[in-house]
Design a protein around this motif. Structure first.
Motif, PDB file in Angstrom:
ATOM      1  N   GLY A   1       0.825  -1.208   0.000  1.00 27.83           N
ATOM      2  CA  GLY A   1       0.000   0.000   0.000  1.00 27.83           C
ATOM      3  C   GLY A   1       0.852   1.249   0.000  1.00 27.83           C
ATOM      4  N   SER A   2       0.187   2.404   0.005  1.00 28.84           N
ATOM      5  CA  SER A   2       0.890   3.685  -0.060  1.00 28.84           C
ATOM      6  C   SER A   2       1.416   4.127   1.305  1.00 28.84           C
ATOM      7  CB  SER A   2      -0.044   4.760  -0.619  1.00 28.84           C
ATOM      8  OG  SER A   2      -1.196   4.885   0.202  1.00 28.84           O
ATOM      9  N   ASN A   3       0.933   3.501   2.386  1.00 26.13           N
ATOM     10  CA  ASN A   3       1.333   3.923   3.744  1.00 26.13           C
ATOM     11  C   ASN A   3       2.306   2.942   4.377  1.00 26.13           C
ATOM     12  OD1 ASN A   3      -0.510   1.869   3.899  1.00 26.13           O
ATOM     13  ND2 ASN A   3      -1.703   2.747   5.567  1.00 26.13           N
ATOM     14  N   ASN A   4       3.120   2.265   3.561  1.00 25.41           N
ATOM     15  CA  ASN A   4       4.024   1.245   4.095  1.00 25.41           C
ATOM     16  C   ASN A   4       5.052   1.806   5.068  1.00 25.41           C
ATOM     17  OD1 ASN A   4       2.678  -0.634   2.621  1.00 25.41           O
ATOM     18  ND2 ASN A   4       4.240  -0.887   1.061  1.00 25.41           N
ATOM     19  N   SER A   5       5.338   3.102   4.981  1.00 27.63           N
ATOM     20  CA  SER A   5       6.334   3.704   5.871  1.00 27.63           C
ATOM     21  C   SER A   5       5.842   3.763   7.315  1.00 27.63           C
ATOM     22  CB  SER A   5       6.691   5.112   5.388  1.00 27.63           C
ATOM     23  OG  SER A   5       5.532   5.938   5.354  1.00 27.63           O
ATOM     24  N   ASP A   6       4.532   3.588   7.543  1.00 31.19           N
ATOM     25  CA  ASP A   6       3.998   3.614   8.906  1.00 31.19           C
ATOM     26  C   ASP A   6       4.252   2.306   9.651  1.00 31.19           C
ATOM     27  OD1 ASP A   6       2.983   6.193   8.689  1.00 31.19           O
ATOM     28  OD2 ASP A   6       1.106   5.508   7.821  1.00 31.19           O
ATOM     29  N   PHE A   7       4.598   1.251   8.930  1.00 29.24           N
ATOM     30  CA  PHE A   7       4.802  -0.054   9.560  1.00 29.24           C
ATOM     31  C   PHE A   7       6.207  -0.161  10.142  1.00 29.24           C
ATOM     32  CE2 PHE A   7       1.363  -0.783   6.622  1.00 29.24           C
ATOM     33  CZ  PHE A   7       0.560  -1.727   7.236  1.00 29.24           C
TER      34      PHE A   7
ATOM     35  N   ASN B   1       8.497  -3.269  -1.760  1.00 31.40           N
ATOM     36  CA  ASN B   1       7.428  -2.325  -1.430  1.00 31.40           C
ATOM     37  C   ASN B   1       6.274  -3.033  -0.734  1.00 31.40           C
ATOM     38  OD1 ASN B   1       6.274   0.290  -1.418  1.00 31.40           O
ATOM     39  ND2 ASN B   1       4.986  -0.240  -3.150  1.00 31.40           N
ATOM     40  N   VAL B   2       6.609  -4.089   0.025  1.00 36.49           N
ATOM     41  CA  VAL B   2       5.553  -4.849   0.684  1.00 36.49           C
ATOM     42  C   VAL B   2       5.838  -4.980   2.171  1.00 36.49           C
ATOM     43  CG1 VAL B   2       5.064  -6.172  -1.412  1.00 36.49           C
ATOM     44  CG2 VAL B   2       6.627  -7.101   0.307  1.00 36.49           C
ATOM     45  N   VAL B   3       4.777  -5.307   2.900  1.00 35.32           N
ATOM     46  CA  VAL B   3       4.862  -5.600   4.326  1.00 35.32           C
ATOM     47  C   VAL B   3       4.448  -7.054   4.515  1.00 35.32           C
ATOM     48  CG1 VAL B   3       3.910  -5.076   6.603  1.00 35.32           C
ATOM     49  CG2 VAL B   3       4.368  -3.222   4.991  1.00 35.32           C
ATOM     50  N   ARG B   4       5.201  -7.774   5.342  1.00 36.11           N
ATOM     51  CA  ARG B   4       4.871  -9.164   5.637  1.00 36.11           C
ATOM     52  C   ARG B   4       4.446  -9.282   7.098  1.00 36.11           C
ATOM     53  NH1 ARG B   4       7.639 -13.057   2.390  1.00 36.11           N
ATOM     54  NH2 ARG B   4       7.081 -12.637   0.222  1.00 36.11           N
ATOM     55  N   ILE B   5       3.348 -10.014   7.311  1.00 33.77           N
ATOM     56  CA  ILE B   5       2.787 -10.215   8.648  1.00 33.77           C
ATOM     57  C   ILE B   5       2.756 -11.702   8.952  1.00 33.77           C
ATOM     58  CG2 ILE B   5       0.749  -9.917  10.108  1.00 33.77           C
ATOM     59  CD1 ILE B   5       0.050  -7.468   8.314  1.00 33.77           C
TER      60      ILE B   5
END
Length: 335
Positions: A207-213, A249-253
């Motif tokens: 997403g566009s807000n990946n920097s918040d993670f 550009n991804v976040v993994r959970i």
């Protein structure tokens, strides 16, 4: 002028005056202009909302897809060539060592058969020379011929093996380069097939807000109306330098206690609380107006509309925290 004439003139003057005066009553009487009625101005009313305290939370919410964290790109490592055949398609289950594809080797298999015959010939020649009592030098040369034939056969067999692509893990085929088919040329190290282990899954979000993670954040993951606890284990900021471009550009959970039946490609909703403030003044975001950097609200004070500068704290897409400028119980004009 005689006295009689004077009297007659006076009498005629009186008669003319009386006629003139009486004639005025023959004209219609003018209407009096009335003053306009006094109109009471309508009373101005405003829709207001009472300033209250509450809780405001800044969250990230979204939808992710379960992907395998163990994936292998399959490619011909030592040589390129024209494809003879691709034996798998997307969705196929494979085991380690299964043949996935192979290159066209032309006459290589025939050359291997010929070399096997040559090897047999060198062995027979050595045996014949030994039985006939040949000298040690001749026997040594014959032995070297055998070793040379073995080496040539091994090289040919290695070439044939390098033209075959085998699975190096158990898993599911998740990618096949559909641009290529039999007869097409493929370069060495060009990915032809990708295999993923379906038992090792993580939720992936882009997403566009990946920097918040941030790594270590706790996550609520909703799967089939059940909520599970997860944790952020990878963000763009800590992705390996040599990672595939698709991972940058991804976040993994990670969801440790995944229920049975979750498969690759399945989606799930998630939410993360970034910040939370309790017992603070909270207003709907649309009530705070902005003009040239100034933030203000319209309040109703003693029946009059007034502007009031405010200072805001935590913001969400729908609400803002007011840290200065309003007191609990005041009335803010909605429209």
């Amino acid at each position: 002028i005689t006295a009689k004439v004077k009297i007659l003139v006076i009498i005629m003057a009186c008669v003319m005056f009386s006629i003139f005066v009486s004639g005025c009553y023959l004209f219609p009487e003018e209407e009096k202009v009335l003053a306009p009625p006094l109109i009471e101005p309508p009373e101005i009313t405003y829709n207001v909302t009472e300033v209250k305290r509450g809780t405001i939370e800044k969250k990230i919410s979204g939808s992710g897809t379960f992907v395998s964290i163990e994936q292998e790109n399959m490619f011909f490592k030592y040589r390129g060539g024209r494809i003879k055949e691709i034996y798998v398609k997307i969705g196929d289950k494979v085991k380690k060592g299964d043949l996935l594809a192979e290159l066209d080797t032309g006459t290589l298999e025939n050359e291997i058969q010929q070399q096997k015959i040559r090897l047999q010939q060198t062995r027979l020649r050595y045996t014949q020379m030994k039985e006939s009592g040949a000298d040690k030098y001749s026997l040594s040369i014959a032995a070297y011929d055998i070793e040379l034939a073995k080496l040539q056969l091994k090289n040919l067999e290695r070439e044939l093996e390098e033209a075959k692509l085998y699975a190096n893990i158990d898993g599911t085929v998740v990618y096949v380069d559909n641009r290529l088919g039999a007869g097409d040329y493929i370069n060495a190290y060009s990915t032809l097939v990708r295999i993923a282990d379906p038992t090792k899954l993580q939720l992936q979000y882009s997403g566009s807000n990946n920097s918040d993670f941030q790594v270590g954040m706790k996550v609520e993951v909703k799967i089939k109306n059940e909520v599970y606890e997860g944790e952020v284990v990878m963000t763009p900021a800590n992705a390996p330098i040599d990672a595939d471009e698709s991972l940058k550009n991804v976040v993994r959970i990670e969801v440790p206690d995944l229920p049975e039946g979750v498969t690759m490609g399945q989606t799930a909703q998630f939410s993360i609380t970034l910040d939370k403030r309790e017992n603070v003044i909270v207003l709907p975001r649309n009530l705070v107006r902005t003009y040239m950097g100034r933030k203000y609200v319209q309040v109703l004070e003693d029946g009059l509309k007034k502007e009031r500068d405010v200072e805001i704290g935590l913001e969400t897409p729908t609400e803002v925290e007011i840290i200065k400028g309003l007191e609990e119980g005041e009335s803010v004009i909605v429209n």
